[in-house]
Motif scaffolding. Sequence first.
Motif, mmCIF file in Angstrom:
data_model
loop_
_atom_site.group_PDB
_atom_site.id
_atom_site.type_symbol
_atom_site.label_atom_id
_atom_site.label_comp_id
_atom_site.label_asym_id
_atom_site.label_seq_id
_atom_site.Cartn_x
_atom_site.Cartn_y
_atom_site.Cartn_z
ATOM 1 N N GLU A 94 -18.667 -33.358 -22.181
ATOM 2 C CA GLU A 94 -19.022 -33.533 -20.779
ATOM 3 C C GLU A 94 -17.858 -33.179 -19.867
ATOM 4 O O GLU A 94 -18.036 -32.562 -18.809
ATOM 5 N N ARG A 97 -17.607 -29.346 -19.857
ATOM 6 C CA ARG A 97 -18.618 -28.711 -18.999
ATOM 7 C C ARG A 97 -18.257 -28.836 -17.529
ATOM 8 O O ARG A 97 -18.469 -27.912 -16.734
ATOM 9 N N SER A 98 -17.700 -29.979 -17.154
ATOM 10 C CA SER A 98 -17.283 -30.174 -15.772
ATOM 11 C C SER A 98 -16.182 -29.191 -15.385
ATOM 12 O O SER A 98 -16.201 -28.602 -14.294
ATOM 13 N N ARG A 101 -17.720 -25.739 -14.862
ATOM 14 C CA ARG A 101 -18.445 -25.654 -13.585
ATOM 15 C C ARG A 101 -17.476 -25.523 -12.416
ATOM 16 O O ARG A 101 -17.708 -24.731 -11.492
ATOM 17 N N SER A 106 -18.966 -19.415 -17.321
ATOM 18 C CA SER A 106 -20.123 -19.625 -18.193
ATOM 19 C C SER A 106 -19.639 -19.791 -19.636
ATOM 20 O O SER A 106 -19.217 -18.822 -20.276
ATOM 21 N N ASP A 108 -20.681 -21.823 -23.366
ATOM 22 C CA ASP A 108 -21.709 -22.544 -24.111
ATOM 23 C C ASP A 108 -21.044 -23.662 -24.914
ATOM 24 O O ASP A 108 -20.421 -23.405 -25.940
ATOM 25 N N PHE A 109 -21.153 -24.896 -24.442
ATOM 26 C CA PHE A 109 -20.573 -26.039 -25.139
ATOM 27 C C PHE A 109 -21.654 -26.737 -25.963
ATOM 28 O O PHE A 109 -22.730 -27.043 -25.448
#
Length: 230
Positions: A94, A97-98, A101, A106, A108-109
């Motif tokens: 998480e 991903r933050s 962003r 881009s 892919d986790f």
Amino acid sequence: MTGSPPPGPEKAVKAVVRRYWNGRSDSYDADGISGIDTAEQREAWLSLLRGWTGDPDQSKRVLDLGCGTGTLSVLLAALGHDVTGVDLSPAMLERARSKARERDLSIDFRTGDAESLQVPDSAYDVVTARHLIWTLPNPASALREWRRVVRPGGRIILIEGYWDFPQPWDEYREIHEDLPLYRGRPPEELREFIAGHGFERVEQEPLMEPALWGETPEQELYLVAIDVPG
């Protein structure tokens, strides 16, 4: 072909590992050498990775294993590579991903096990792993798995260290005897371990420059690059 799930006892060890790193997710990047805090650090890492991932004008398919909060994944994506990050800890992912962003990258986790990848043979040009191999119950089988998912002529890049913890810490007290490379290894010993599992061309580079870590490292830190035969 994909990797097989680990047997029962290994699942118990990995449950402890997952729990520990879930608990570290919020503080991990602020813990010494784990994060990247300055533009100087970022540029030092980009220069290092650019040199080891090959032609800077050619995007590579990169699998970043034990990606944690995405430190290496974000750098690799910034270099233009097509990056997939895998980690056992959902909380770490998480955070990763933050980061992606925030940087409009881009990546892919995926939640996954670095020793048993749900990935086809020869799917990637490069596999990377940063501070991972010491916490694996089966590092030898992990190496075989990483070789499986790298195309012939590709490369495995490990960023590792000789941690030499004075005592087992936190949850690792109950599992450290199940981890063959716990505490890490000096670079020559890790190279010997890797060569003993079927890899002929193994290079290393010391990573002791303060520019990489924001401080002079207390541990012996280094990079090992493994060329997969073509």
